[in-house]
Design an enzyme around this catalytic site. Structure first.
Site, PDB file in Angstrom:
ATOM      1  N   GLY A   1       0.781  -1.243   0.000  1.00  0.00           N
ATOM      2  CA  GLY A   1       0.000   0.000   0.000  1.00  0.00           C
ATOM      3  C   GLY A   1       0.804   1.280   0.000  1.00  0.00           C
TER       4      GLY A   1
ATOM      5  N   ASP B   1       0.672   3.354   4.198  1.00  0.00           N
ATOM      6  CA  ASP B   1      -0.424   4.103   3.584  1.00  0.00           C
ATOM      7  C   ASP B   1      -1.416   4.632   4.610  1.00  0.00           C
ATOM      8  OD1 ASP B   1      -1.320   1.546   4.239  1.00  0.00           O
ATOM      9  OD2 ASP B   1      -2.054   1.041   2.239  1.00  0.00           O
TER      10      ASP B   1
ATOM     11  N   ASP C   1      -4.834   2.329  10.744  1.00  0.00           N
ATOM     12  CA  ASP C   1      -6.235   2.001  11.020  1.00  0.00           C
ATOM     13  C   ASP C   1      -6.312   1.534  12.481  1.00  0.00           C
ATOM     14  OD1 ASP C   1      -8.898   1.279  10.822  1.00  0.00           O
ATOM     15  OD2 ASP C   1      -8.527  -0.536   9.677  1.00  0.00           O
TER      16      ASP C   1
ATOM     17  N   LYS D   1      -7.195   6.786  10.288  1.00  0.00           N
ATOM     18  CA  LYS D   1      -8.651   6.707  10.477  1.00  0.00           C
ATOM     19  C   LYS D   1      -9.001   7.070  11.900  1.00  0.00           C
ATOM     20  CE  LYS D   1     -10.001   3.138   7.326  1.00  0.00           C
ATOM     21  NZ  LYS D   1     -10.580   1.796   7.156  1.00  0.00           N
TER      22      LYS D   1
ATOM     23  N   PHE E   1     -14.064   2.887   4.394  1.00  0.00           N
ATOM     24  CA  PHE E   1     -13.104   2.072   3.644  1.00  0.00           C
ATOM     25  C   PHE E   1     -12.644   2.875   2.439  1.00  0.00           C
ATOM     26  CE2 PHE E   1     -11.356  -1.116   0.899  1.00  0.00           C
ATOM     27  CZ  PHE E   1     -10.665  -1.921   1.791  1.00  0.00           C
TER      28      PHE E   1
ATOM     29  N   ASP F   1      -5.878  -0.505  -1.612  1.00  0.00           N
ATOM     30  CA  ASP F   1      -6.641  -1.398  -2.469  1.00  0.00           C
ATOM     31  C   ASP F   1      -7.910  -1.912  -1.815  1.00  0.00           C
ATOM     32  OD1 ASP F   1      -5.126  -3.125  -0.609  1.00  0.00           O
ATOM     33  OD2 ASP F   1      -5.991  -4.748  -1.793  1.00  0.00           O
TER      34      ASP F   1
ATOM     35  N   ARG G   1      -5.519   0.430  -6.617  1.00  0.00           N
ATOM     36  CA  ARG G   1      -4.278   1.028  -6.093  1.00  0.00           C
ATOM     37  C   ARG G   1      -3.773   2.157  -6.977  1.00  0.00           C
ATOM     38  NH1 ARG G   1      -2.251  -2.253  -1.987  1.00  0.00           N
ATOM     39  NH2 ARG G   1      -2.425  -4.480  -2.340  1.00  0.00           N
TER      40      ARG G   1
HETATM   41  P1  IMP Z   1      -3.862  -1.556  10.748  1.00  0.00           P
HETATM   42  O1  IMP Z   1      -2.861  -2.623  11.030  1.00  0.00           O
HETATM   43  O2  IMP Z   1      -5.239  -1.912  11.238  1.00  0.00           O
HETATM   44  O3  IMP Z   1      -3.464  -0.168  11.167  1.00  0.00           O
HETATM   45  O4  IMP Z   1      -4.088  -1.537   9.201  1.00  0.00           O
HETATM   46  C1  IMP Z   1      -3.154  -1.151   8.374  1.00  0.00           C
HETATM   47  C2  IMP Z   1      -3.278  -1.839   7.032  1.00  0.00           C
HETATM   48  O5  IMP Z   1      -4.616  -2.274   6.719  1.00  0.00           O
HETATM   49  C3  IMP Z   1      -2.917  -0.825   6.017  1.00  0.00           C
HETATM   50  O6  IMP Z   1      -1.538  -0.919   5.711  1.00  0.00           O
HETATM   51  C4  IMP Z   1      -3.787  -1.207   4.843  1.00  0.00           C
HETATM   52  O7  IMP Z   1      -3.115  -2.155   4.047  1.00  0.00           O
HETATM   53  C5  IMP Z   1      -5.007  -1.893   5.420  1.00  0.00           C
HETATM   54  N1  IMP Z   1      -6.181  -0.986   5.496  1.00  0.00           N
HETATM   55  C6  IMP Z   1      -6.715  -0.431   6.602  1.00  0.00           C
HETATM   56  N2  IMP Z   1      -7.765   0.345   6.299  1.00  0.00           N
HETATM   57  C7  IMP Z   1      -7.901   0.300   4.959  1.00  0.00           C
HETATM   58  C8  IMP Z   1      -8.823   0.928   4.023  1.00  0.00           C
HETATM   59  O8  IMP Z   1      -9.742   1.715   4.366  1.00  0.00           O
HETATM   60  N3  IMP Z   1      -8.629   0.647   2.712  1.00  0.00           N
HETATM   61  C9  IMP Z   1      -7.638  -0.202   2.270  1.00  0.00           C
HETATM   62  N4  IMP Z   1      -6.760  -0.791   3.095  1.00  0.00           N
HETATM   63  C10 IMP Z   1      -6.895  -0.548   4.437  1.00  0.00           C
HETATM   64 MG    MG Z   2      -0.888  -2.140   3.999  1.00  0.00          MG
END
Ligand code: IMP
Ligand code: MG
Length: 179
Positions: free
Chosen positions: A39, A95, A98, A126, A147, A154, A160
């Site tokens: 990403g 990227d 979350d 987020k 999302f 993606d 992407r």
């Molecule tokens: P985390 O580990 O929950 O912080 O998520 C991080 C990873 O989840 C990011 O590097 C993204 O690859 C994916 N991700 C989280 N939210 C989204 C979204 O809204 N769209 C696409 N990919 C996401």
């Molecule tokens: Mg990622």
């Protein structure tokens, strides 16, 4: 699909992030920038071209299977791909922040490798989703809990390559990615 950030807004955000990096790290520190695949690749390419200093660039793969679901699955980190970071200042670039699980686990892995410092930069954060006791050090934009796709992000490998960031609605998520 609703556009959240235009190409021009993203470009301004990247310029602001690059200026933050330049002012935080003085010119003598050996900065290693590590992009989280896949990403971060668009962000990484745009960001590093705005940094006038000498840097090293590496990649790491972190994968949490999730598709349209916003609940991350088990995280797999390909730490064998990491460059030598001993005594180096490391900036991890991703990227989106979350739940924060990806950056949190990556920080634990990196700490084992004896870096001088580890900080993080994300294009998007987020709101109201974090489940970890860390925050990214540099954030391009705070966005609502939707999302999002584009600019590297993606939906099951699609979108992407969009040059902007857009949110998908529930019907679009239920319909699945384009063929
Ligand atoms: P985390 O580990 O929950 O912080 O998520 C991080 C990873 O989840 C990011 O590097 C993204 O690859 C994916 N991700 C989280 N939210 C989204 C979204 O809204 N769209 C696409 N990919 C996401
Ligand atoms: Mg990622």
């Amino acid at each position: 699909m609703q556009q959240l950030l235009s190409e021009a807004q993203i470009s301004e955000g990247i310029a602001r992030l690059a200026a933050e990096i330049e002012s935080f790290y003085d010119g003598h520190r050996k900065l290693t920038i590590i992009g989280v695949m896949t990403g971060s690749v668009v962000l990484l390419a745009d960001l590093i071209r705005r940094l006038p200093r000498t840097i090293r660039v590496g990649l790491v793969q972190a994968r949490s299977y999730r598709g349209a679901s916003t609940t991350p699955g088990a995280l797999t980190i390909r730490a064998d791909m990491l460059p030598d970071v001993r005594n180096r200042d490391v900036l991890v670039v991703d990227d989106i922040f979350d739940t924060g699980q990806t950056l949190f686990e990556l920080f634990l892995e990196l700490d084992e490798l004896g870096p001088a410092s580890v900080r993080s930069l994300v294009l998007l954060r987020k709101q109201g989703r974090s489940k970890v006791p860390i925050e990214p050090d540099h954030v391009g934009f705070d966005i609502p809990d939707r999302f999002v796709v584009g600019y590297g992000l993606d939906f099951e490998d699609a979108y992407r390559n969009l040059p902007y960031v857009a949110a998908l609605d529930d019907a679009e998520l239920a319909a699945g990615p384009p063929p």
